[in-house]
Design an enzyme around this catalytic site. Structure first.
Site, PDB file in Angstrom:
ATOM      1  N   GLY A  52      17.281 -25.688   4.232  1.00  0.00           N
ATOM      2  CA  GLY A  52      18.701 -25.371   4.093  1.00  0.00           C
ATOM      3  C   GLY A  52      18.964 -23.881   4.081  1.00  0.00           C
ATOM      4  N   ASP A 110      24.997 -22.437   0.716  1.00  0.00           N
ATOM      5  CA  ASP A 110      25.463 -21.326   1.552  1.00  0.00           C
ATOM      6  C   ASP A 110      24.342 -20.728   2.400  1.00  0.00           C
ATOM      7  OD1 ASP A 110      23.943 -20.097  -0.371  1.00  0.00           O
ATOM      8  OD2 ASP A 110      25.596 -18.981  -1.280  1.00  0.00           O
ATOM      9  N   GLY A 111      23.142 -21.276   2.278  1.00  0.00           N
ATOM     10  CA  GLY A 111      22.039 -20.770   3.087  1.00  0.00           C
ATOM     11  C   GLY A 111      21.451 -19.463   2.584  1.00  0.00           C
ATOM     12  N   ARG A 120       5.570 -30.075   4.102  1.00  0.00           N
ATOM     13  CA  ARG A 120       5.654 -30.623   2.738  1.00  0.00           C
ATOM     14  C   ARG A 120       5.447 -32.131   2.770  1.00  0.00           C
ATOM     15  NH1 ARG A 120       9.614 -26.830   0.433  1.00  0.00           N
ATOM     16  NH2 ARG A 120       9.643 -25.058   1.847  1.00  0.00           N
ATOM     17  N   ASP A 170       9.648 -32.635  -1.993  1.00  0.00           N
ATOM     18  CA  ASP A 170       9.925 -31.648  -0.933  1.00  0.00           C
ATOM     19  C   ASP A 170       9.397 -30.273  -1.315  1.00  0.00           C
ATOM     20  OD1 ASP A 170      12.146 -32.107  -2.840  1.00  0.00           O
ATOM     21  OD2 ASP A 170      13.015 -30.348  -1.887  1.00  0.00           O
ATOM     22  N   ASN A 171       8.895 -30.137  -2.536  1.00  0.00           N
ATOM     23  CA  ASN A 171       8.311 -28.861  -2.945  1.00  0.00           C
ATOM     24  C   ASN A 171       6.800 -28.965  -3.098  1.00  0.00           C
ATOM     25  OD1 ASN A 171      10.830 -27.689  -2.993  1.00  0.00           O
ATOM     26  ND2 ASN A 171      11.142 -27.972  -5.177  1.00  0.00           N
ATOM     27  N   ASP A 219       7.613 -22.901  -3.140  1.00  0.00           N
ATOM     28  CA  ASP A 219       8.995 -22.951  -3.645  1.00  0.00           C
ATOM     29  C   ASP A 219       9.091 -22.497  -5.098  1.00  0.00           C
ATOM     30  OD1 ASP A 219       9.788 -23.722  -1.184  1.00  0.00           O
ATOM     31  OD2 ASP A 219      10.997 -25.417  -1.855  1.00  0.00           O
TER      32      ASP A 219
HETATM   33  P1  AMP Z   1      14.956 -26.508  -3.942  1.00  0.00           P
HETATM   34  O1  AMP Z   1      15.357 -27.260  -5.174  1.00  0.00           O
HETATM   35  O2  AMP Z   1      15.148 -25.024  -4.033  1.00  0.00           O
HETATM   36  O3  AMP Z   1      13.600 -26.865  -3.468  1.00  0.00           O
HETATM   37  O4  AMP Z   1      15.977 -26.960  -2.795  1.00  0.00           O
HETATM   38  C1  AMP Z   1      16.180 -28.292  -2.439  1.00  0.00           C
HETATM   39  C2  AMP Z   1      16.925 -28.370  -1.134  1.00  0.00           C
HETATM   40  O5  AMP Z   1      18.169 -27.690  -1.202  1.00  0.00           O
HETATM   41  C3  AMP Z   1      16.188 -27.781   0.067  1.00  0.00           C
HETATM   42  O6  AMP Z   1      16.496 -28.561   1.178  1.00  0.00           O
HETATM   43  C4  AMP Z   1      16.795 -26.397   0.180  1.00  0.00           C
HETATM   44  O7  AMP Z   1      16.697 -25.890   1.481  1.00  0.00           O
HETATM   45  C5  AMP Z   1      18.229 -26.671  -0.206  1.00  0.00           C
HETATM   46  N1  AMP Z   1      18.907 -25.501  -0.761  1.00  0.00           N
HETATM   47  C6  AMP Z   1      18.702 -24.915  -1.977  1.00  0.00           C
HETATM   48  N2  AMP Z   1      19.531 -23.879  -2.136  1.00  0.00           N
HETATM   49  C7  AMP Z   1      20.268 -23.779  -1.010  1.00  0.00           C
HETATM   50  C8  AMP Z   1      21.293 -22.895  -0.560  1.00  0.00           C
HETATM   51  N3  AMP Z   1      21.749 -21.898  -1.319  1.00  0.00           N
HETATM   52  N4  AMP Z   1      21.815 -23.109   0.665  1.00  0.00           N
HETATM   53  C9  AMP Z   1      21.390 -24.110   1.442  1.00  0.00           C
HETATM   54  N5  AMP Z   1      20.436 -24.977   1.079  1.00  0.00           N
HETATM   55  C10 AMP Z   1      19.875 -24.807  -0.125  1.00  0.00           C
HETATM   56 MG    MG Z   2      12.437 -26.565  -2.038  1.00  0.00          MG
END
Ligand code: AMP
Ligand code: MG
Length: 496
Positions: free
Chosen positions: A101, A133-134, A191, A264-265, A274
């Protein structure tokens, strides 16, 4: 047109050859897209050591074009940026499709130890951003940058970090913060969730293609091992289980809490990946929950080994269509249950300076962990002081850490009797096993506060020390001290 005026730089050539094997898997696995530029990027940290290992010119990366390139604001020649799709279980619940994301894979380059992929984290929205927001904020990017290299310095398998760059572009979290981009490096960012994605959709062809890709590139021995009657997919599951077991043993031994062990992590290579609300333990508290968003304590320190197995079970379910039957899948997972305790005991023995394995060692290990927990003793400081004691220093600095001195003395009696005769050698080995420097929350926090004022000296100082955490760094003694009282009030959540 005036020929003397240099044309603006449209892309930067880093002078390395890029390859794109993951992109070669095809469109079912990713979306090609360009990173989104950030305005006026600046360098927050550059990891020279890693740049050298990758054959990249650190001085060029430090220049304006280099910083823009590391931020995704200037294309890098030869790259083929893409975001990959994966799914996953988050906090024990099937979350469906997730994906990169806010990450973008650039491709891979050759390094001494084999090909390494480079990936931006925080480089803008992708088709998998969902509500996000990416972007990534400066504080979490600094934490990821420093912890990746801290783990590597500790000898723990991990994704690495080449750089962190920032921009004053606002990013909204609980408050308005600023944006940053980390360039991550790993042999693969695949992953568990990549496999779960295709399995959940019943898409066996891409599932097999992905498994074959991972086996060919990273686990070639699975094709010839003869394990499970030559079933390469079962052999893959067993290998991943073993690597994950070894990784978890290292996390537990060093006192590392990941914080968000969603499927996913979880890296298919058994890497730490992550870095979000992670924490190195200060006081030893087996039930410690480092993620403020983890209300049930699912990812508490002492639950991590079981959670890793739960996640491997999810991977096993995803690989089941390839493996063929449940019994073989379960058999391939079995290795976790033997490798993890064996590796953990071996790591803990090493922390105690005990080379060979003897009866009674487990009681000795459990005995000291009970004392540490009962008296909430600082975990890294205890091990370092014990190492110094075995290497020749007095016992008082160790004993002083305990409230119940009599109980500690009783343990010490057994320990002293078990120590090898050559204590000096054992002590030296312990000093190479028990780090003096770990990335405690408050250390990261202090470096972040300075960086938010555009003083990046704290980030550079911590990086240098954490890259050799077993060495004495007399000028940085303060970084090895007890955490201040305010450290226990730091709240790190999933917000990043
Ligand atoms: P995480 O908990 O950081 O491993 O994120 C879980 C999912 O949310 C993954 O698919 C990330 O790419 C997505 N994600 C986390 N934060 C953002 C963000 N600010 N913008 C877009 N995708 C995000
Ligand atoms: Mg992640």
């Amino acid at each position: 047109m005036n020929q003397d005026v240099a044309a603006p730089v449209r892309e930067l050539d880093l002078g390395v050859r890029w390859r794109h094997t993951f992109a070669g898997l095809g469109p079912a696995f990713h979306t090609e897209l360009a990173p989104l530029p950030l305005p006026e990027p600046y360098l927050v940290g550059l990891n020279r050591r890693l740049a050298d290992e990758l054959g990249l010119d650190a001085d060029r990366l430090r220049g304006d074009a280099g910083v823009a390139a590391l931020t995704g604001s200037l294309p890098i020649a030869g790259t083929r940026p893409l975001a990959s799709v994966y799914s996953g279980h988050q906090f024990g619940v099937w979350a469906g499709q997730l994906g990169d994301g806010r990450a973008v894979l650039l491709g891979e380059i050759d390094a001494a130890g084999g090909p390494q992929e480079l990936q931006f984290k925080g480089s803008g929205r992708t088709p998998y951003s969902r509500m996000g927001d990416g972007r990534a904020v400066l504080r979490s990017s600094i934490r990821e940058y420093l912890c990746s290299e801290a783990m590597h310095g500790l000898g723990i398998p991990t994704t690495r970090a080449l750089s962190v760059t920032g921009s004053d572009a606002p990013v909204r979290r609980e408050t308005v913060e600023t944006a940053a981009v980390v360039v991550r490096v790993a042999p693969s960012f695949v992953r568990f969730g990549h496999f779960e994605h295709f399995a959940a959709r019943g898409q066996e062809e891409p599932l097999r293609r992905l498994a074959d890709y991972v086996i060919d590139r990273h686990y070639p021995g699975c094709r010839s091992s003869g394990r499970f009657g030559g079933n390469a997919y079962a052999a893959l599951l067993e290998q991943v289980s073993e690597r994950t077991a070894a990784l978890l043993a290292q996390w537990q031994a060093v006192g590392f809490c990941h914080g968000v062990m969603n499927t996913d992590n979880m890296s298919i290579l058994g890497l730490t990946i992550d870095y979000g609300p992670f924490q190195f333990l200060d006081a030893f508290d087996p039930g410690h929950v480092c993620n403020h968003s983890d209300e049930t304590g699912r990812y508490a320190y002492n639950r991590q080994p079981n959670i890793a197995y739960w996640n491997l079970f999810g991977l096993g379910q995803a690989l089941l269509p390839l493996i063929g039957d449940e019994a073989t899948t379960l058999a391939a997972l079995e290795s976790y249950k033997t490798v993890f305790p064996r590796e953990l005991e071996s790591r803990m023995r090493a922390k105690l300076g005990l080379g060979d394995s003897r009866e009674g060692d487990r009681a000795l290990i459990e005995g000291i962990l009970q004392r540490l927990a009962a008296d909430k003793v600082d975990y890294p400081i205890f091990w370092r002081r014990l190492s110094q004691h075995v290497a020749g220093a007095a016992i008082e600095p160790v004993r002083d850490l305990f409230l119940d001195r009599a109980a500690f003395d009783a343990w010490l009696l057994d320990y002293a009797a078990r120590l090898p005769a050559d204590r000096a050698t054992a002590g030296l080995a312990m000093l190479r096993t028990n780090p003096k420097y770990v990335l405690r929350n408050h250390l990261a926090e202090l470096a972040i506060r300075r960086a938010q004022q555009k003083d990046f000296g704290g980030v550079a100082e911590l990086l240098a020390v954490l890259q050799s955490p077993f060495d004495e760094h007399p000028a940085h003694e303060a970084l090895a001290g007890f955490p201040p009282e305010w450290a226990s009030h730091i709240e790190i959540s999933c917000s990043s």
